[in-house]
Design an enzyme around this catalytic site. Structure first.
Site, short mmCIF file in Angstrom:
data_model
loop_
_atom_site.label_atom_id
_atom_site.label_comp_id
_atom_site.label_asym_id
_atom_site.label_seq_id
_atom_site.Cartn_x
_atom_site.Cartn_y
_atom_site.Cartn_z
N PHE A 22 0.66 -1.28 0.11
CA PHE A 22 -0.42 -0.13 0.07
C PHE A 22 1.11 0.94 -0.30
O PHE A 22 1.92 0.87 0.74
CB PHE A 22 -0.98 0.05 1.46
CG PHE A 22 -2.37 0.47 1.30
CD1 PHE A 22 -3.54 -0.17 0.55
CD2 PHE A 22 -2.46 1.52 1.24
CE1 PHE A 22 -4.33 0.20 0.73
CE2 PHE A 22 -3.85 2.91 1.20
CZ PHE A 22 -4.67 2.04 0.61
N ALA A 56 0.08 -2.34 5.48
CA ALA A 56 0.56 -2.96 6.96
C ALA A 56 -0.62 -3.07 8.00
O ALA A 56 0.24 -3.73 8.99
CB ALA A 56 0.77 -1.50 7.54
N PHE A 57 -1.64 -3.67 7.67
CA PHE A 57 -2.55 -4.19 8.62
C PHE A 57 -1.90 -5.42 8.44
O PHE A 57 -2.81 -6.30 9.47
CB PHE A 57 -3.99 -4.34 7.94
CG PHE A 57 -5.14 -4.28 8.54
CD1 PHE A 57 -5.22 -4.10 10.90
CD2 PHE A 57 -5.94 -6.27 9.27
CE1 PHE A 57 -6.02 -4.20 11.30
CE2 PHE A 57 -6.74 -6.19 9.77
CZ PHE A 57 -6.58 -5.44 10.98
N GLU A 58 -1.71 -6.58 7.11
CA GLU A 58 -1.43 -7.58 7.26
C GLU A 58 0.33 -7.56 7.58
O GLU A 58 0.88 -9.61 7.61
CB GLU A 58 -1.38 -8.03 5.43
CG GLU A 58 -2.66 -8.18 5.48
CD GLU A 58 -3.74 -6.84 4.85
OE1 GLU A 58 -3.09 -6.96 4.66
OE2 GLU A 58 -4.45 -6.91 5.27
N ALA A 80 3.76 2.14 4.74
CA ALA A 80 3.81 3.83 4.99
C ALA A 80 2.43 3.57 5.47
O ALA A 80 1.21 3.51 4.90
CB ALA A 80 3.84 5.03 3.90
N ILE A 82 -0.65 6.73 5.49
CA ILE A 82 -1.01 7.83 5.33
C ILE A 82 -1.77 8.81 6.04
O ILE A 82 -3.43 7.84 5.19
CB ILE A 82 -0.53 8.45 4.06
CG1 ILE A 82 0.14 7.90 4.15
CG2 ILE A 82 -0.62 9.79 3.78
CD1 ILE A 82 1.55 8.33 2.18
N THR A 86 -10.75 9.50 6.79
CA THR A 86 -11.36 8.62 8.27
C THR A 86 -10.04 7.86 8.92
O THR A 86 -9.41 8.23 8.53
CB THR A 86 -12.22 7.34 6.56
OG1 THR A 86 -11.12 6.37 6.37
CG2 THR A 86 -12.23 7.89 5.60
N HIS A 88 -9.46 5.15 9.26
CA HIS A 88 -8.93 3.96 8.83
C HIS A 88 -7.80 4.24 9.08
O HIS A 88 -7.01 3.18 9.31
CB HIS A 88 -8.99 3.53 7.37
CG HIS A 88 -9.24 2.68 6.86
ND1 HIS A 88 -10.05 1.72 7.41
CD2 HIS A 88 -8.02 1.94 6.27
CE1 HIS A 88 -9.13 0.48 6.26
NE2 HIS A 88 -8.25 0.99 5.98
N PHE A 113 10.11 -1.70 13.56
CA PHE A 113 9.46 -0.69 13.04
C PHE A 113 9.33 0.17 12.14
O PHE A 113 9.19 1.67 12.83
CB PHE A 113 8.37 0.06 14.76
CG PHE A 113 7.40 0.11 14.10
CD1 PHE A 113 5.57 -0.21 13.27
CD2 PHE A 113 6.95 1.97 14.10
CE1 PHE A 113 4.90 0.54 13.36
CE2 PHE A 113 5.91 2.13 13.82
CZ PHE A 113 4.69 2.03 13.29
N1 INI Z 1 -2.86 -0.08 4.53
C1 INI Z 1 -1.55 0.67 4.11
O1 INI Z 1 0.28 0.36 4.73
N2 INI Z 1 -1.41 2.28 4.36
C2 INI Z 1 -2.19 3.48 4.98
O2 INI Z 1 -2.14 4.36 4.54
C3 INI Z 1 -3.63 2.62 4.29
N3 INI Z 1 -4.96 2.84 4.47
O3 INI Z 1 -4.32 4.19 4.09
O4 INI Z 1 -5.89 2.56 4.10
C4 INI Z 1 -3.26 1.02 4.27
N4 INI Z 1 -5.17 0.32 4.28
C5 INI Z 1 -5.08 -1.23 3.65
C6 INI Z 1 -4.58 -1.98 5.21
O5 INI Z 1 -3.44 -2.15 5.30
C7 INI Z 1 -5.15 -3.47 5.11
O6 INI Z 1 -4.76 -4.20 3.22
C8 INI Z 1 -6.49 -3.58 4.23
O7 INI Z 1 -7.71 -2.88 5.79
C9 INI Z 1 -7.29 -4.93 4.51
O8 INI Z 1 -7.42 -6.17 5.77
#
Ligand code: INI
Length: 154
Positions: A22, A56-58, A80, A82, A86, A88, A113
């Site tokens: 992402f 980053a969530f993964e 990153a 950003i 929202t 999120h 990190f």
């Molecule tokens: N993931 C990022 O790594 N950076 C971001 O800025 C971001 N935003 O802004 O939404 C982001 N979202 C995706 C998230 O990490 C997951 O891949 C997604 O929610 C699926 O689980």
């Protein structure tokens, strides 16, 4: 007072890098910085594994899987997050940072990190090889320094 100073060669360090795709243009710059740092510190390319994830969530679940293999001296997490309009951002940034910390503590392993959390794209660019340096490079150096620390405390 005894300061632990044993010197270990870094030659055989095995390093995993997790790269969030992402905001990939930022991630690629962080990756380049990290790889440059590892190369400058004589880490063999063959001892570096790269895993790409969607966001980053993964990162935490991937770090957990890699840490469970018991073969790495450190894991470097790059990405990153950003801020948008929202909430999120907060969910993703908090999940990534606390998830990475949990894996690090669970495995007593440096899980670094190197995920930028910025308000704007410009701030991210400045930290990914711009005027504020390259946080990927810094993350890789922290990984090596922490791998040294872990060896010293044995
Ligand atoms: N993931 C990022 O790594 N950076 C971001 O800025 C971001 N935003 O802004 O939404 C982001 N979202 C995706 C998230 O990490 C997951 O891949 C997604 O929610 C699926 O689980």
């Amino acid at each position: 007072m005894k300061t632990l100073k044993r010197k270990h060669s870094r030659k055989d360090y095995k390093i995993a890098i997790i790269l969030s795709l992402f905001n990939e243009f930022i991630g690629q710059k962080l990756l380049q910085g990290a790889l440059n740092c590892l190369k400058e510190n004589s880490i063999d390319d063959e001892n570096i594994d790269l895993v790409k994830v969607p966001g980053a969530f993964e990162i935490p679940v991937t770090a957990e899987k890699l840490a469970s293999l018991n073969k790495y001296d450190a894991i470097i997490c790059l990405g990153a997050v950003i801020r948008g309009e929202t909430p999120h951002f907060d969910y993703v940034a908090n999940a990534a940072s606390s998830g990475i910390l949990q894996v690090s503590l669970k495995h007593t392993l440096p899980v670094i990190f190197g995920v930028l959390t910025t308000n704007t794209i410009e701030q991210a660019v400045e930290r990914a090889g711009g005027k504020d340096g390259n946080k990927g490079w810094d993350a890789a150096l922290a990984a090596l320094e922490m791998a040294d620390v872990m060896k010293k405390i044995k």
